[in-house]
Motif scaffolding. Structure first.
Motif, PDB file in Angstrom:
ATOM      1  N   GLY A  17       0.819  -1.207   0.000  1.00 46.97           N
ATOM      2  CA  GLY A  17       0.000   0.000   0.000  1.00 46.97           C
ATOM      3  C   GLY A  17       0.848   1.250   0.000  1.00 46.97           C
ATOM      4  N   PRO A  42      -6.248  -2.481   0.983  1.00 44.98           N
ATOM      5  CA  PRO A  42      -4.923  -2.002   0.572  1.00 44.98           C
ATOM      6  C   PRO A  42      -4.183  -3.089  -0.216  1.00 44.98           C
ATOM      7  CG  PRO A  42      -5.302  -1.592   2.920  1.00 44.98           C
ATOM      8  CD  PRO A  42      -6.427  -2.451   2.445  1.00 44.98           C
ATOM      9  N   ASP A  43      -3.637  -2.717  -1.353  1.00 40.12           N
ATOM     10  CA  ASP A  43      -2.937  -3.701  -2.185  1.00 40.12           C
ATOM     11  C   ASP A  43      -1.527  -3.909  -1.650  1.00 40.12           C
ATOM     12  OD1 ASP A  43      -2.676  -5.530  -4.229  1.00 40.12           O
ATOM     13  OD2 ASP A  43      -2.038  -4.032  -5.698  1.00 40.12           O
ATOM     14  N   PHE A  44      -0.948  -5.046  -1.987  1.00 47.93           N
ATOM     15  CA  PHE A  44       0.424  -5.349  -1.583  1.00 47.93           C
ATOM     16  C   PHE A  44       0.971  -6.399  -2.536  1.00 47.93           C
ATOM     17  CE2 PHE A  44      -2.524  -7.947   0.906  1.00 47.93           C
ATOM     18  CZ  PHE A  44      -2.122  -9.225   0.552  1.00 47.93           C
ATOM     19  N   LEU A  59      -2.216  -8.832  -4.094  1.00 48.66           N
ATOM     20  CA  LEU A  59      -3.653  -8.954  -3.809  1.00 48.66           C
ATOM     21  C   LEU A  59      -4.448  -8.649  -5.079  1.00 48.66           C
ATOM     22  CD1 LEU A  59      -5.867  -9.469  -1.702  1.00 48.66           C
ATOM     23  CD2 LEU A  59      -5.874  -7.009  -1.245  1.00 48.66           C
TER      24      LEU A  59
END
Lengths: 79, 141
Positions: A17, A42-44, A59
């Motif tokens: 994120g 939140p992307d990771f 993700l």
């Protein structure tokens, strides 16, 4: 799933994120929590193990599918 | 149990501060003795704790992550979360029940919502002026 190059460096989450920006803003004193129900997860991007193989996964690779993301204290713990 | 997730088009991702190397050892030496063939889903590594911090589950003092469980829909929106401290394990049946309920709501574009304890096949509620004061006709203990 992308193939993961195996090096000797300590494996670490490569992208999570906006955490780096958040840490720079307040020098890590307080961590910004971005996960809220009803909001975008939140992307990771990080390393993973599955069925005998190592890989690299985000993700966002799972957009279009339902995902259950489960955190747990650690491998070889008892519960 | 994992089949049920697959039938619902759900990917299970587990994540801890352990490296992917340790995940492999755990799979080989212990998990494969608990689950036939080992666990089939991806085991992610968050060795820096950065992902856990984003999700509010990283315990800085202990250097571990709490039992956080997030249901994320196909648009990437978090629909549900539960966070437990380490000594108590979660209930997978409840996760599946919640996913089925959220999938029902999504399939009906939110026209049908699911009351407390809903299971597939049980009555749903259709929000609107006519429902006000009439929930008791559909749902009671």
């Amino acid at each position: 799933m992308k193939e993961l190059k195996i090096g000797c460096a300590k494996p670490a989450a490569q992208r999570a994120g906006e955490i780096d920006e958040a840490n720079n803003m307040d020098k890590g004193e307080k961590t910004m929590v971005l996960a809220k129900v009803g909001s975008k997860a939140p992307d990771f991007e990080t390393s993973m193990y599955q069925n005998g193989n190592f890989g690299q996964v985000s993700l966002s690779d799972y957009t279009g599918k339902w995902v259950v993301l489960c955190f747990y204290p650690g491998d070889f713990t008892f519960v | 149990m994992y089949n049920e997730f697959q039938e619902l088009n759900v990917e299970v991702l587990t994540i801890s501060v352990d490296s992917h190397f340790v995940h492999k050892m755990w799979q080989v030496h212990e998990l494969s003795k608990m689950v036939k063939g080992g666990v089939p889903f991806p085991m992610l590594s968050d060795s820096s704790g950065n992902i856990g911090k984003l999700y509010g589950v990283y315990d800085e003092d202990a250097g571990i992550e709490l039992r956080g469980r997030f249901i994320i829909d196909p648009d990437g929106i978090i629909q549900a979360m539960e966070i437990l401290t380490p000594p108590v394990g979660r209930n997978v049946e409840e996760v599946i029940r919640q996913i089925k309920a959220y999938q029902h709501v999504r399939e009906t574009n939110g026209q049908e919502v699911t009351p407390s304890g809903w299971q597939p096949g049980k009555p749903v509620l259709k929000p609107g002026p006519d429902l006000v004061g009439n929930v008791w006709k559909t749902w009671n203990v």
